[in-house]
Design a protein around this motif. Structure first.
Motif, PDB file in Angstrom:
ATOM      1  N   UNK A   1       0.851  -1.183   0.000  1.00 28.79           N
ATOM      2  CA  UNK A   1       0.000   0.000   0.000  1.00 28.79           C
ATOM      3  C   UNK A   1       0.891   1.239   0.000  1.00 28.79           C
ATOM      4  N   UNK A   2       0.370   2.329  -0.536  1.00 31.94           N
ATOM      5  CA  UNK A   2       1.178   3.548  -0.635  1.00 31.94           C
ATOM      6  C   UNK A   2       1.691   4.006   0.739  1.00 31.94           C
ATOM      7  N   UNK A   3       0.790   4.030   1.701  1.00 31.88           N
ATOM      8  CA  UNK A   3       1.165   4.549   3.013  1.00 31.88           C
ATOM      9  C   UNK A   3       2.275   3.753   3.679  1.00 31.88           C
TER      10      UNK A   3
ATOM     11  N   UNK B   1       7.305  -1.886  -1.498  1.00 29.80           N
ATOM     12  CA  UNK B   1       7.392  -1.066  -2.706  1.00 29.80           C
ATOM     13  C   UNK B   1       5.993  -0.929  -3.308  1.00 29.80           C
ATOM     14  N   UNK B   2       5.631   0.303  -3.618  1.00 30.52           N
ATOM     15  CA  UNK B   2       4.333   0.616  -4.226  1.00 30.52           C
ATOM     16  C   UNK B   2       4.555   0.973  -5.688  1.00 30.52           C
ATOM     17  N   UNK B   3       3.842   0.304  -6.582  1.00 26.88           N
ATOM     18  CA  UNK B   3       3.896   0.646  -8.010  1.00 26.88           C
ATOM     19  C   UNK B   3       2.714   1.550  -8.325  1.00 26.88           C
TER      20      UNK B   3
ATOM     21  N   UNK C   1       6.121  12.753  -3.749  1.00 26.34           N
ATOM     22  CA  UNK C   1       6.685  11.536  -3.154  1.00 26.34           C
ATOM     23  C   UNK C   1       7.732  11.885  -2.100  1.00 26.34           C
ATOM     24  N   UNK C   2       8.604  12.832  -2.425  1.00 21.34           N
ATOM     25  CA  UNK C   2       9.657  13.220  -1.477  1.00 21.34           C
ATOM     26  C   UNK C   2       9.032  13.843  -0.224  1.00 21.34           C
ATOM     27  N   UNK C   3       7.969  14.643  -0.419  1.00 18.01           N
ATOM     28  CA  UNK C   3       7.302  15.270   0.733  1.00 18.01           C
ATOM     29  C   UNK C   3       6.677  14.215   1.644  1.00 18.01           C
ATOM     30  N   UNK C   4       6.271  13.085   1.053  1.00 19.64           N
ATOM     31  CA  UNK C   4       5.693  11.992   1.844  1.00 19.64           C
ATOM     32  C   UNK C   4       6.769  11.061   2.406  1.00 19.64           C
ATOM     33  N   UNK C   5       8.022  11.426   2.238  1.00 14.61           N
ATOM     34  CA  UNK C   5       9.101  10.619   2.802  1.00 14.61           C
ATOM     35  C   UNK C   5       9.438   9.375   2.007  1.00 14.61           C
ATOM     36  N   UNK C   6       9.014   9.345   0.735  1.00 16.25           N
ATOM     37  CA  UNK C   6       9.296   8.177  -0.108  1.00 16.25           C
ATOM     38  C   UNK C   6      10.552   8.415  -0.936  1.00 16.25           C
TER      39      UNK C   6
END
Ligand SMILES: [Mn+2]
Length: 283
Positions: A15-17, A68-70, A95-100
């Motif tokens: 999952x994304x989170x 890993x989220x696709x 993505x970077x703002x979400x820490x990914x």
């Protein structure tokens, strides 16, 4: 037959989170000057992934142990390169703002610029590592400053001297090589010096850009601008394993143009190196 028919890269089904790495595709080949077709790269790599194992004997890790989220492919307008780069920048910034951390599948090499714009805003001290056959340092190409052959000049515009590390380079104009002597860290023909650079960049934020045409055209002919005299797959794999321990905040894998290689071995090579890069970046 009770699941939605949505194809992700093999085992990239977190999952994304919960994910710490996000994979996404950018099917863009709008500035390709010679042979187009990289827009088909992301879907070809995903499709091929079901023919390989989740486990890597190279690094003794398994995709099933990673989160890993696709996120699929970006939807892009035709004929508007500026807008495409904005969409890539915005996606990468989110993505970077979400820490990914992210792995972006091209697409042609210009897509790197959109991603590096986002990365450089968040990590002003980022270094960029480029594996490529070509310098990509032209100031403009046929009057156009935004092109697959100008992308690293644009990256240099953002970062300045000494922050762009180029490996495997064996093609470009004389003026590009002269520019590189002054402004970038260019290593011709192979990846032999990469170990030293990787050691120097420990602890710093790093963006990794893999133009698959760094591979010899006998190992990788499925690309827009094949260039003889490149590295072997084994050499590329050894270098990718050295990404371990680097703080890779984002990366891209670009320039697979699957239809030029009817054997499918270029797509297979791209897919396998994608698995290894994911395993190096996921924690
Ligand atoms: Mn390139």
């Amino acid at each position: 037959m009770r699941d939605k028919n949505v194809q992700t890269f093999l085992a990239c089904d977190a999952e994304y989170g919960a994910a710490d790495v996000v994979l996404f595709g950018v099917p863009f080949d709008g500035t390709t000057s010679f042979r187009p077709g990289t827009r088909f790269g992301p879907s070809a790599i995903r499709g091929e992934s079901f023919g390989i194992e989740t486990y890597s004997p190279y690094c003794d890790r398994d995709l099933t142990d990673c989160r890993i989220f696709d996120g699929g492919d970006l939807e892009l307008p035709f004929g508007n390169t500026q807008r495409v780069l904005e969409l890539i920048r915005d996606s990468a910034a989110d993505l970077l703002a979400d820490g990914k951390r992210f792995v972006m599948l091209g697409g042609e090499h210009l897509i790197t610029l959109g991603a590096v714009r986002a990365v450089a805003e968040r990590f002003p001290d980022v270094h960029v590592i480029q594996f490529d056959a070509h310098t990509d340092l032209r100031k403009e190409y046929l009057g156009e400053p935004l092109s697959h052959s100008t992308v690293m000049r644009q990256v240099w515009n953002l970062l300045g001297d000494g922050r762009l590390h180029q490996f495997g380079i064996r093609s470009g104009e004389r003026t590009e090589f002269e520019f590189a002597r002054e402004h970038t860290c260019l290593h011709k023909f192979n990846l032999a010096d990469f170990t030293e650079t990787a050691a120097q960049l420990q602890g710093m934020p790093v963006y990794f850009s893999l133009d698959l045409d760094v591979l010899d055209s006998s190992a990788f002919c499925g690309t827009g601008t094949p260039e003889a005299g490149g590295v072997t797959f084994k050499e590329l794999m050894e270098a990718v394993l050295r990404l371990h321990g680097l703080n890779i905040v984002g990366c891209d894998i670009n320039e697979l143009s699957p239809h030029y290689d009817h054997s499918g071995s270029s797509t297979a090579a791209a897919c396998k190196i994608t698995r290894e890069i994911l395993l190096q970046i996921a924690r």
